[in-house]
Design an enzyme around this catalytic site. Structure first.
Site, PDB file in Angstrom:
ATOM      1  N   ASP A  63       0.826  -1.214   0.000  1.00 25.07           N
ATOM      2  CA  ASP A  63       0.000   0.000   0.000  1.00 25.07           C
ATOM      3  C   ASP A  63       0.856   1.259   0.000  1.00 25.07           C
ATOM      4  OD1 ASP A  63       0.964  -0.336   2.571  1.00 25.07           O
ATOM      5  OD2 ASP A  63      -0.977  -0.722   3.469  1.00 25.07           O
ATOM      6  N   ASN A 129      -7.810  -2.428  14.275  1.00 24.01           N
ATOM      7  CA  ASN A 129      -9.206  -2.733  13.917  1.00 24.01           C
ATOM      8  C   ASN A 129      -9.306  -3.935  12.979  1.00 24.01           C
ATOM      9  OD1 ASN A 129      -8.295  -1.744  11.489  1.00 24.01           O
ATOM     10  ND2 ASN A 129      -9.610   0.066  11.453  1.00 24.01           N
ATOM     11  N   HIS A 131      -7.504  -4.421  10.196  1.00 22.20           N
ATOM     12  CA  HIS A 131      -7.228  -4.210   8.770  1.00 22.20           C
ATOM     13  C   HIS A 131      -5.939  -4.907   8.358  1.00 22.20           C
ATOM     14  CE1 HIS A 131      -4.983  -0.217   9.751  1.00 22.20           C
ATOM     15  NE2 HIS A 131      -4.071  -0.989   9.194  1.00 22.20           N
ATOM     16  N   GLU A 136      -9.706  -1.510   5.273  1.00 15.64           N
ATOM     17  CA  GLU A 136     -10.394  -1.189   6.524  1.00 15.64           C
ATOM     18  C   GLU A 136     -11.645  -2.063   6.687  1.00 15.64           C
ATOM     19  OE1 GLU A 136      -8.901   0.529   8.611  1.00 15.64           O
ATOM     20  OE2 GLU A 136      -8.394   2.561   7.985  1.00 15.64           O
TER      21      GLU A 136
END
Ligand SMILES: N[C@@H]1[C@@H](O)[C@H](O)[C@@H](COP(=O)(O)O)O[C@@H]1O
Length: 258
Positions: A63, A129, A131, A136
């Site tokens: 990314d 979280n 990811h 996400e």
């Protein structure tokens, strides 16, 4: 999934490094899927310090932030240069271009790169979280490389790399979940209590797009390298019933991890 429990970041680095060495030794043109963040830094340090011969190796990064120029210190391009690319010379390196004028075209270009260079070993961290990459919660399991709006919790977690909260980018370009799942093998790194809730969901929760990492339970070859703190919310049963748990000595005496 297999779980390797380590006692320190040094042990994690050694285990991850040894697995990479094994892949590089046994393949003519290995493709490594690279991650950023703190988790893989010890592995990259060992790669640099040992002057690992990567002249036959291709890398593809997961990314990149959008609108952060490649030469800016907070870009993932810059991170990879500092950690690895300025130190050891790979055959080819690929990262998504978060400055591309046409981001949709850039996503397609990156998918073509992944088709041409299928990943042999994908290194992954995990967000608090759940990811993976920058996928996400709520991202489709069938997603390919795409643009994503970062959640406030991710921006907050990555705040430590920036001078001000408002400097943290709002968007990123990331390999999709389906792109990541195509890797032949995956090494997920998760250390410390901050990751405990995500790791519990990964190992025990339902497989759901609400926690992107849970899809990894459907991948045939995943090794999680983790510590007791990150496993602190997991039940013993889930560790021992559903996964194979290794110690560091197991791994190092059998680094192929078949
Ligand atoms: N895009 C990256 C992820 O690829 C990484 O896994 C995550 C965890 O980072 P860390 O290893 O620093 O905990 O951070 C960022 O969000």
């Amino acid at each position: 999934m297999k779980i390797l429990i380590v006692n320190s970041n040094e042990e994690l680095a050694k285990a991850g490094y040894n697995w990479i060495v094994e892949i590089l030794r046994t393949q003519s043109t290995p493709v490594l899927g690279m991650a950023t963040g703190s988790s893989p830094m010890g592995i990259y340090k060992l790669m640099r310090e040992n002057h690992l011969d990567v002249s036959h190796t291709v890398t593809v990064n997961l990314d990149e932030y959008i609108n952060v120029p490649a030469n800016h210190e907070n870009s993932y391009h810059c991170f990879m240069k500092k950690q690895l690319f300025d130190h050891i010379s790979f055959k080819k390196i690929f990262l998504p271009n978060g400055m591309a004028e046409n981001l949709q075209e850039e996503c397609l270009r990156y998918e073509q790169v992944l088709d041409e260079y299928p990943v042999d070993l994908q290194i992954l961290g995990i967000g608090e979280n759940g990811h993976i990459g920058f996928n996400e919660p709520g991202t489709s399991f069938s997603s390919r490389t795409h643009v994503i709006q970062l959640t406030e919790s991710t921006r907050h977690a990555n705040r430590r790399f920036f001078n001000h909260e408002h400097d943290v980018p709002t968007h990123a370009i990331t390999m999709g979940i389906a792109s990541i799942m195509k890797a032949k093998r995956i090494m997920l790194l998760a250390m410390g209590t901050a990751k405990a809730s995500a790791v519990r969901q990964l190992l025990e929760g339902p497989i759901t797009e609400k926690c992107p990492a849970t899809i990894l339970r459907e991948h045939p070859d995943v090794l999680i390298i983790t510590d007791q703190q990150a496993l602190s919310l997991c039940s013993e049963e889930s560790l021992y019933e559903h996964q194979q748990v290794f110690s560091i000595s197991n791994l190092l005496s059998n680094s192929r991890m078949g």
